[in-house]
Motif scaffolding. Sequence first.
Motif, mmCIF file in Angstrom:
data_model
loop_
_atom_site.group_PDB
_atom_site.id
_atom_site.type_symbol
_atom_site.label_atom_id
_atom_site.label_comp_id
_atom_site.label_asym_id
_atom_site.label_seq_id
_atom_site.Cartn_x
_atom_site.Cartn_y
_atom_site.Cartn_z
ATOM 1 N N THR A 72 -6.619 -8.771 -18.111
ATOM 2 C CA THR A 72 -7.040 -7.434 -17.683
ATOM 3 C C THR A 72 -7.344 -7.435 -16.191
ATOM 4 N N GLY A 73 -7.960 -8.479 -15.681
ATOM 5 C CA GLY A 73 -8.218 -8.584 -14.249
ATOM 6 C C GLY A 73 -6.935 -8.567 -13.443
ATOM 7 N N ASN A 74 -5.922 -9.296 -13.909
ATOM 8 C CA ASN A 74 -4.618 -9.293 -13.229
ATOM 9 C C ASN A 74 -3.989 -7.900 -13.266
ATOM 10 N N ILE A 75 -4.155 -7.206 -14.372
ATOM 11 C CA ILE A 75 -3.590 -5.862 -14.518
ATOM 12 C C ILE A 75 -4.319 -4.883 -13.603
ATOM 13 N N VAL A 76 -5.622 -5.073 -13.417
ATOM 14 C CA VAL A 76 -6.368 -4.252 -12.452
ATOM 15 C C VAL A 76 -5.742 -4.411 -11.070
ATOM 16 N N ARG A 77 -5.425 -5.628 -10.711
ATOM 17 C CA ARG A 77 -4.809 -5.895 -9.409
ATOM 18 C C ARG A 77 -3.447 -5.225 -9.301
ATOM 19 N N THR A 78 -2.641 -5.285 -10.362
ATOM 20 C CA THR A 78 -1.341 -4.615 -10.371
ATOM 21 C C THR A 78 -1.518 -3.109 -10.221
ATOM 22 N N CYS A 79 -2.489 -2.546 -10.917
ATOM 23 C CA CYS A 79 -2.743 -1.105 -10.811
ATOM 24 C C CYS A 79 -3.163 -0.726 -9.397
ATOM 25 N N ALA A 80 -4.017 -1.519 -8.794
ATOM 26 C CA ALA A 80 -4.466 -1.238 -7.429
ATOM 27 C C ALA A 80 -3.284 -1.281 -6.455
ATOM 28 N N ALA A 81 -2.359 -2.213 -6.655
ATOM 29 C CA ALA A 81 -1.222 -2.385 -5.752
ATOM 30 C C ALA A 81 -0.127 -1.343 -5.957
ATOM 31 N N THR A 82 -0.141 -0.675 -7.116
ATOM 32 C CA THR A 82 0.934 0.268 -7.431
ATOM 33 C C THR A 82 0.463 1.707 -7.593
ATOM 34 N N GLY A 83 -0.838 1.919 -7.537
ATOM 35 C CA GLY A 83 -1.360 3.271 -7.705
ATOM 36 C C GLY A 83 -1.397 3.746 -9.138
ATOM 37 N N CYS A 84 -1.215 2.833 -10.084
ATOM 38 C CA CYS A 84 -1.273 3.200 -11.502
ATOM 39 C C CYS A 84 -2.730 3.340 -11.946
ATOM 40 N N PHE A 131 6.159 4.253 -1.498
ATOM 41 C CA PHE A 131 5.889 2.838 -1.266
ATOM 42 C C PHE A 131 6.543 2.365 0.012
ATOM 43 N N LYS A 132 5.920 1.400 0.634
ATOM 44 C CA LYS A 132 6.543 0.712 1.758
ATOM 45 C C LYS A 132 7.560 -0.246 1.142
ATOM 46 N N THR A 133 8.832 -0.029 1.412
ATOM 47 C CA THR A 133 9.858 -0.867 0.781
ATOM 48 C C THR A 133 10.645 -1.700 1.770
ATOM 49 N N GLU A 134 10.516 -1.423 3.062
ATOM 50 C CA GLU A 134 11.208 -2.261 4.037
ATOM 51 C C GLU A 134 10.324 -3.443 4.375
ATOM 52 N N GLY A 135 10.877 -4.622 4.281
ATOM 53 C CA GLY A 135 10.091 -5.813 4.557
ATOM 54 C C GLY A 135 10.549 -6.518 5.799
ATOM 55 N N GLN A 136 9.714 -7.412 6.240
ATOM 56 C CA GLN A 136 10.080 -8.253 7.368
ATOM 57 C C GLN A 136 9.795 -9.696 6.973
ATOM 58 N N LEU A 137 10.677 -10.557 7.360
ATOM 59 C CA LEU A 137 10.520 -11.976 7.099
ATOM 60 C C LEU A 137 10.498 -12.684 8.436
ATOM 61 N N HIS A 138 9.370 -13.267 8.749
ATOM 62 C CA HIS A 138 9.220 -14.001 10.011
ATOM 63 C C HIS A 138 9.656 -13.177 11.223
ATOM 64 N N GLY A 139 9.245 -11.920 11.249
ATOM 65 C CA GLY A 139 9.507 -11.077 12.400
ATOM 66 C C GLY A 139 10.867 -10.419 12.452
ATOM 67 N N SER A 140 11.755 -10.699 11.499
ATOM 68 C CA SER A 140 13.065 -10.048 11.519
ATOM 69 C C SER A 140 13.275 -9.300 10.223
ATOM 70 N N LYS A 141 13.988 -8.177 10.298
ATOM 71 C CA LYS A 141 14.290 -7.402 9.072
ATOM 72 C C LYS A 141 15.305 -8.148 8.240
#
Length: 163
Positions: A15-27, A152-162
């Motif tokens: 349940t604690g892990n699911i709370v974290r998932t909800c917080a990260a996804t707005g559920c 959601f923010k869906t564009e990521g960066q890896l080590h400073g490059s897209k």
Amino acid sequence: MFNIVLVEPEIPQNTGNIVRTCAATGCRLHLVRPLGFEVTDKHLKRAGLDYWKDAEIFYYDSFEEIKNANPNASFYYFTTKGLARHSDAKFEKGDFLVFGKETKGLPEELLKANKEYCLRIPMIGETRSLNLSNSVAIAVYEALRQTDFEGFKTEGQLHGSKW
């Protein structure tokens, strides 16, 4: 976004892990009593880290209470007994994704009454089931994928490059 329902969860870490998932996804998280732990349980708090303040959590004494409060909502029941795959459903914002307790899943009568809305997450071999918090994450992210991760923010960066 979406609503996650845990019917009688038993393991505080899940349940604690699911709370974290909800917080990260707005559920929103809906917990149906009896719970197999106290909401002050240290394992529950530890698993949710500092995300408790960011999650919207509701408590109910029965599943019927949720259904009655949301009469026009769509409910999907996750079970190893489902005939349709989780990716076959057509999720929409506001849907309720329902999960049962770790040791028994959802009540048989609830599944029988909602057969056409029972979904399974595919597994190979004779595997009995996936971990509850993993199952919730799989379901939530499939629902988000289907709604194109709107907001959601869906564009990521890896080590400073897209990528």
